[in-house]
Design a protein around this motif. Sequence first.
Motif, mmCIF file in Angstrom:
data_model
loop_
_atom_site.group_PDB
_atom_site.id
_atom_site.type_symbol
_atom_site.label_atom_id
_atom_site.label_comp_id
_atom_site.label_asym_id
_atom_site.label_seq_id
_atom_site.Cartn_x
_atom_site.Cartn_y
_atom_site.Cartn_z
ATOM 1 N N LEU A 198 0.825 -1.199 0.000
ATOM 2 C CA LEU A 198 0.000 0.000 0.000
ATOM 3 C C LEU A 198 0.862 1.252 0.000
ATOM 4 O O LEU A 198 1.860 1.324 0.717
ATOM 5 C CB LEU A 198 -0.913 0.026 1.229
ATOM 6 C CG LEU A 198 -1.937 -1.105 1.354
ATOM 7 C CD1 LEU A 198 -2.635 -1.041 2.706
ATOM 8 C CD2 LEU A 198 -2.951 -1.050 0.224
ATOM 9 N N SER A 199 0.452 2.238 -0.774
ATOM 10 C CA SER A 199 1.089 3.549 -0.726
ATOM 11 C C SER A 199 0.386 4.376 0.335
ATOM 12 O O SER A 199 -0.804 4.151 0.627
ATOM 13 C CB SER A 199 0.979 4.245 -2.084
ATOM 14 O OG SER A 199 1.637 3.491 -3.080
ATOM 15 N N GLN A 202 -3.601 5.164 0.717
ATOM 16 C CA GLN A 202 -4.492 4.136 0.189
ATOM 17 C C GLN A 202 -5.186 3.426 1.347
ATOM 18 O O GLN A 202 -4.751 3.499 2.494
ATOM 19 C CB GLN A 202 -3.703 3.147 -0.675
ATOM 20 C CG GLN A 202 -3.211 3.758 -1.976
ATOM 21 C CD GLN A 202 -2.481 2.767 -2.855
ATOM 22 O OE1 GLN A 202 -1.925 1.767 -2.388
ATOM 23 N NE2 GLN A 202 -2.450 3.034 -4.163
ATOM 24 N N ILE A 204 -7.304 0.156 3.336
ATOM 25 C CA ILE A 204 -7.442 -1.282 3.554
ATOM 26 C C ILE A 204 -8.723 -1.512 4.333
ATOM 27 O O ILE A 204 -9.021 -0.790 5.298
ATOM 28 C CB ILE A 204 -6.218 -1.867 4.288
ATOM 29 C CG1 ILE A 204 -6.364 -3.395 4.450
ATOM 30 C CG2 ILE A 204 -5.992 -1.201 5.628
ATOM 31 C CD1 ILE A 204 -5.081 -4.070 4.930
ATOM 32 N N ALA A 223 -1.589 3.617 5.849
ATOM 33 C CA ALA A 223 -2.854 3.250 5.214
ATOM 34 C C ALA A 223 -4.045 3.834 5.964
ATOM 35 O O ALA A 223 -3.990 4.058 7.166
ATOM 36 C CB ALA A 223 -2.985 1.730 5.145
ATOM 37 N N ALA A 244 -16.103 -1.331 -1.850
ATOM 38 C CA ALA A 244 -15.191 -1.339 -2.996
ATOM 39 C C ALA A 244 -15.746 -0.515 -4.152
ATOM 40 O O ALA A 244 -14.982 0.126 -4.895
ATOM 41 C CB ALA A 244 -14.932 -2.779 -3.443
ATOM 42 N N ARG A 248 -12.568 4.183 -4.331
ATOM 43 C CA ARG A 248 -11.598 3.796 -5.351
ATOM 44 C C ARG A 248 -10.186 3.666 -4.786
ATOM 45 O O ARG A 248 -9.312 3.080 -5.427
ATOM 46 C CB ARG A 248 -11.616 4.828 -6.486
ATOM 47 C CG ARG A 248 -12.936 4.831 -7.264
ATOM 48 C CD ARG A 248 -13.252 3.450 -7.795
ATOM 49 N NE ARG A 248 -14.565 3.388 -8.458
ATOM 50 C CZ ARG A 248 -15.140 2.276 -8.884
ATOM 51 N NH1 ARG A 248 -14.519 1.119 -8.697
ATOM 52 N NH2 ARG A 248 -16.317 2.314 -9.475
ATOM 53 N N GLY A 249 -9.948 4.223 -3.602
ATOM 54 C CA GLY A 249 -8.631 4.089 -2.990
ATOM 55 C C GLY A 249 -8.439 2.796 -2.234
ATOM 56 O O GLY A 249 -7.371 2.563 -1.653
ATOM 57 N N LYS A 251 -7.432 -0.794 -1.675
ATOM 58 C CA LYS A 251 -6.473 -1.649 -2.357
ATOM 59 C C LYS A 251 -6.313 -3.022 -1.712
ATOM 60 O O LYS A 251 -5.701 -3.908 -2.312
ATOM 61 C CB LYS A 251 -5.103 -0.965 -2.391
ATOM 62 C CG LYS A 251 -5.094 0.361 -3.142
ATOM 63 C CD LYS A 251 -5.493 0.185 -4.607
ATOM 64 C CE LYS A 251 -5.495 1.512 -5.352
ATOM 65 N NZ LYS A 251 -5.934 1.346 -6.757
ATOM 66 N N ALA A 252 -6.821 -3.226 -0.495
ATOM 67 C CA ALA A 252 -6.590 -4.503 0.188
ATOM 68 C C ALA A 252 -7.682 -4.748 1.205
ATOM 69 O O ALA A 252 -8.413 -3.827 1.606
ATOM 70 C CB ALA A 252 -5.213 -4.514 0.867
ATOM 71 N N GLY A 283 -9.414 -5.792 -7.982
ATOM 72 C CA GLY A 283 -7.966 -5.677 -7.865
ATOM 73 C C GLY A 283 -7.484 -5.523 -6.435
ATOM 74 O O GLY A 283 -6.510 -4.802 -6.174
ATOM 75 N N LEU A 284 -8.142 -6.213 -5.486
ATOM 76 C CA LEU A 284 -7.790 -6.100 -4.075
ATOM 77 C C LEU A 284 -6.808 -7.201 -3.670
ATOM 78 O O LEU A 284 -6.973 -8.366 -4.045
ATOM 79 C CB LEU A 284 -9.039 -6.206 -3.187
ATOM 80 C CG LEU A 284 -10.161 -5.207 -3.430
ATOM 81 C CD1 LEU A 284 -11.309 -5.488 -2.470
ATOM 82 C CD2 LEU A 284 -9.669 -3.778 -3.277
#
Length: 482
Positions: A198-199, A202, A204, A223, A244, A248-249, A251-252, A283-284
Amino acid sequence: MAGRKDIAIELGPDTGQPVFLALAAAIIAEIERGRLKPGDPLPGTRALAKNLRLNRNTVDAAYHELTMQGWLATEPSRGTFVAHDLPDFGMAPARPARPSAASPAAVPARKPMLNLSDGAPDARLMPAAEFARAFRNALAGPSFLTACAYGDPRGSPQLREALAAYLKEERGLTAAPDDILVTRGSQMALFLAASAMLSPGQAIAVETPGYPLAWAAFRAAGARVLGVPVDGGGLDIDALERLAERERGLKAVYLTPHHQYPTTVTLGAARRLRLLDLARRFGLAIIEDDYDHEYRFDGRPVLPMAARATPDQRVVYIGSLSKLLAPGIRVGYAVAERGLLQRMADRREAIDRQGDLPLENAIAGLISDGALRRHARKARRIYQQRRDHLAGFLAERFGDVASFALPAGGLAIWLQLHGPLSAETWAARAGGLGLSILPGVRFALDAAHPSEAFRLGFASLDEAEHVKAIELMARGKPWGNS
């Protein structure tokens, strides 16, 4: 503070005392400073709870405590006020909030005699003789000099090889030694996984109620942590899908599917398949925390989601040997695809050059000679007896005010309270008698909406200690006669 713009009640740093006592101490401090004067109105419990992001029951308990002590007075149909018969303290110089010396809140919390933990194993059961022998072998063997030098940040080659074989045989998880990263406990693995995938900024998704230390690890990695509710079947996949779609941010997703923490429920096959499909569509990445896989009492353990994932799905599988041996043995591990695993290893090397190689080699010996499996079988048998013993006591003593589903696995029972009972108030009263129990607010992502429940770990206490614990819990109940 509502109605008084010049007053702002703030809770001090967490000192380990119950939250309602900390709030009571803060209000006492405002009175002693002179910022709250005799006859001044206090805000309603709902307003103060919202302002402080606390459970309303917590504010109720604080007000009740202060009324019993004589600091506050309640007037029917009017509200709660600073007691009129208190002296006017004037405006004293500001000082850190502290409990009044005359207040029970000022008495340091008694060190608990017993701890119904969140599900820790009993360190007294650890195979000490076998562990000592394995450690001696690790120190005396030909690999000792290698273990004393700098090594691979992914961990001991011997342990990674032993874990690869163990995970394949016990959990159906195919992983080569190069797919495994050994860490100092699962907490480090969670942080490394989040920081590698994760950036900053982003998001979770996590279970709520859930595991606060995982949330802390994700936040430390930069995160954003977003809650998804848990029901009787585990993580609510419909709620995750809605999240989800709008976030849109995201990611996990992090979850504990085998024995959900803290409720102990198992995520069923249908939800697991839907989650894998949802993760693919959006895309998680999935972080699967299988913290106590060995402790399955009814039926066989459920295979990890990572064992069913396809190569195009990013699943990081987290495990712990601390739950199997003892909390003080800080050894965890992560299984992931090699590119991600290398990024995790790079970050680990920046903060902790490598693990304790002699310790890791000793544990590799325990796995290879079968001692770890033998210990797991013995501990599982004992813990099942302790589960059934504590469950019987809970049903007998508190069946009229609480209920639970007997957990198929794991080391704790999720006891849900009925009606208006406050788990936090009950925990505070039990704590004063020498029993530490964890109320649902400890597992809430939003403290304003906790589960009125307890997570009662049964494994670390023997049956005689269970009897003492239940007696203290009964004496501390916040209703009726003890």
